[in-house]
Design a protein around this motif. Sequence first.
Motif, short mmCIF file in Angstrom:
data_model
loop_
_atom_site.label_atom_id
_atom_site.label_comp_id
_atom_site.label_asym_id
_atom_site.label_seq_id
_atom_site.Cartn_x
_atom_site.Cartn_y
_atom_site.Cartn_z
N ASN A 107 0.82 -1.20 0.00
CA ASN A 107 0.00 0.00 0.00
C ASN A 107 0.85 1.25 0.00
OD1 ASN A 107 -2.33 -1.51 0.01
ND2 ASN A 107 -2.59 -1.43 2.24
N THR A 108 1.94 1.22 0.79
CA THR A 108 2.82 2.38 0.86
C THR A 108 3.47 2.64 -0.50
OG1 THR A 108 3.29 1.94 3.18
CG2 THR A 108 4.83 3.34 2.02
N ALA A 109 3.91 1.57 -1.16
CA ALA A 109 4.58 1.73 -2.43
C ALA A 109 3.66 2.29 -3.50
CB ALA A 109 5.15 0.38 -2.88
N SER A 110 2.35 2.03 -3.39
CA SER A 110 1.40 2.46 -4.41
C SER A 110 0.94 3.89 -4.22
CB SER A 110 0.18 1.52 -4.41
OG SER A 110 -0.55 1.64 -3.20
N ARG A 111 1.29 4.51 -3.08
CA ARG A 111 0.85 5.88 -2.83
C ARG A 111 1.73 6.88 -3.57
NH1 ARG A 111 0.98 4.25 2.92
NH2 ARG A 111 -1.03 3.33 3.37
N PRO A 112 1.19 8.08 -3.86
CA PRO A 112 2.01 9.12 -4.47
C PRO A 112 3.18 9.46 -3.56
CG PRO A 112 -0.33 9.69 -4.54
CD PRO A 112 -0.20 8.48 -3.67
N ALA A 113 4.29 9.86 -4.17
CA ALA A 113 5.47 10.24 -3.39
C ALA A 113 5.12 11.33 -2.41
CB ALA A 113 6.58 10.69 -4.33
N GLY A 114 5.61 11.20 -1.19
CA GLY A 114 5.34 12.21 -0.16
C GLY A 114 4.28 11.77 0.81
N GLY A 115 3.15 11.24 0.31
CA GLY A 115 2.10 10.77 1.19
C GLY A 115 1.15 11.87 1.62
N ARG A 116 0.01 11.46 2.17
CA ARG A 116 -1.04 12.42 2.55
C ARG A 116 -0.65 13.29 3.73
NH1 ARG A 116 -6.08 8.55 3.36
NH2 ARG A 116 -4.40 7.16 4.07
N LEU A 117 0.34 12.87 4.52
CA LEU A 117 0.73 13.64 5.69
C LEU A 117 2.12 14.26 5.55
CD1 LEU A 117 -0.73 11.30 8.44
CD2 LEU A 117 -1.60 13.52 7.74
N ALA A 118 2.62 14.33 4.33
CA ALA A 118 3.93 14.93 4.10
C ALA A 118 3.94 16.37 4.60
CB ALA A 118 4.28 14.89 2.61
N GLY A 119 4.97 16.73 5.35
CA GLY A 119 5.09 18.08 5.87
C GLY A 119 4.27 18.35 7.11
N GLN A 120 3.59 17.32 7.64
CA GLN A 120 2.76 17.50 8.83
C GLN A 120 3.37 16.75 10.02
OE1 GLN A 120 -1.56 17.51 8.34
NE2 GLN A 120 -1.26 17.18 6.16
N ARG A 121 3.13 17.31 11.19
CA ARG A 121 3.69 16.77 12.42
C ARG A 121 2.56 16.21 13.27
NH1 ARG A 121 6.70 19.91 17.17
NH2 ARG A 121 8.35 18.42 17.64
N VAL A 122 2.70 14.95 13.69
CA VAL A 122 1.63 14.25 14.40
C VAL A 122 2.16 13.74 15.74
CG1 VAL A 122 -0.08 12.41 14.31
CG2 VAL A 122 0.63 13.56 12.19
N VAL A 123 1.49 14.10 16.82
CA VAL A 123 1.83 13.62 18.17
C VAL A 123 0.94 12.43 18.49
CG1 VAL A 123 1.89 14.20 20.62
CG2 VAL A 123 2.57 15.91 18.92
N VAL A 124 1.55 11.31 18.85
CA VAL A 124 0.79 10.10 19.20
C VAL A 124 1.10 9.74 20.65
CG1 VAL A 124 0.25 7.72 18.62
CG2 VAL A 124 0.95 9.32 16.80
N ILE A 125 0.13 9.97 21.54
CA ILE A 125 0.27 9.59 22.94
C ILE A 125 -0.05 8.11 23.07
CG2 ILE A 125 -0.46 10.06 25.30
CD1 ILE A 125 0.84 12.47 23.95
#
Length: 250
Positions: free
Chosen positions: A8-26
Amino acid sequence: MTQSQATNTASRPAGGRLAGQRVVVIGGTRGIGFAAAQAVAAEGGEVVVASRNPGHVARAVAALGPSASGHALDIGDRQAAAAFFAQVGPFDHLVTTAAQVLRKSLLEADLDEARASFEGKFWGQVHAARFGAPLIRPGGSIVLVSGISSRRGLGGMAFPSAINGAIEALSRSLAVSLAPIRVNTVSPGYIDTPGHGGAERSAVLKKVAAAIPAGRPGRPEEVAQAIVYLITNPFSTGTVLDIDGGHLAS
């Protein structure tokens, strides 16, 4: 990462939907939280994970790669939560999956342990939203995690039921009061994670598999897919999204 995730990762456009975004996961070092962190990283996001155990944090950061960072944190500690977010600084999305729940009936439970469950799961998510929201950039979101016991009577689950119900009510209110920050909740059913450990784990999961339409317990990465959906869908807010294999329908 599983083979299907890699495909799935390989088939996504380069960069991805969250490129340039910062996500905090508690709670982002094990189980659903770690799967969510992996899914964010696969979509090109920068991940900040936090959990109580420094060893788990170090292992998670190493596995997630160079865009990841981590902190040891007891999110149930209000002062520690405030200091953590002050250190993290601005970010785009917050995911809270940390959970310590007491699976005992009302008459069997130690009430101090029950109160500690509220401190860890409910108040932990309150702390995360309270101190994290002011740092979320425009277009950002919060995803809380509850559980289907909020709406289904399950033996020995009085306190998780109450905690999860409170989280879902909190989420709907925050979707209004924190707008335009989007606030949603993922409500998992039985998920095959270390959190269901112990001698009874196999028996419980086998019983669940026989009782629900999906015919098996869920996997952490399936809940993570729902979390990424809620992060990336700009019209989703105030939603409780069930990922339960049809448990509530059965």
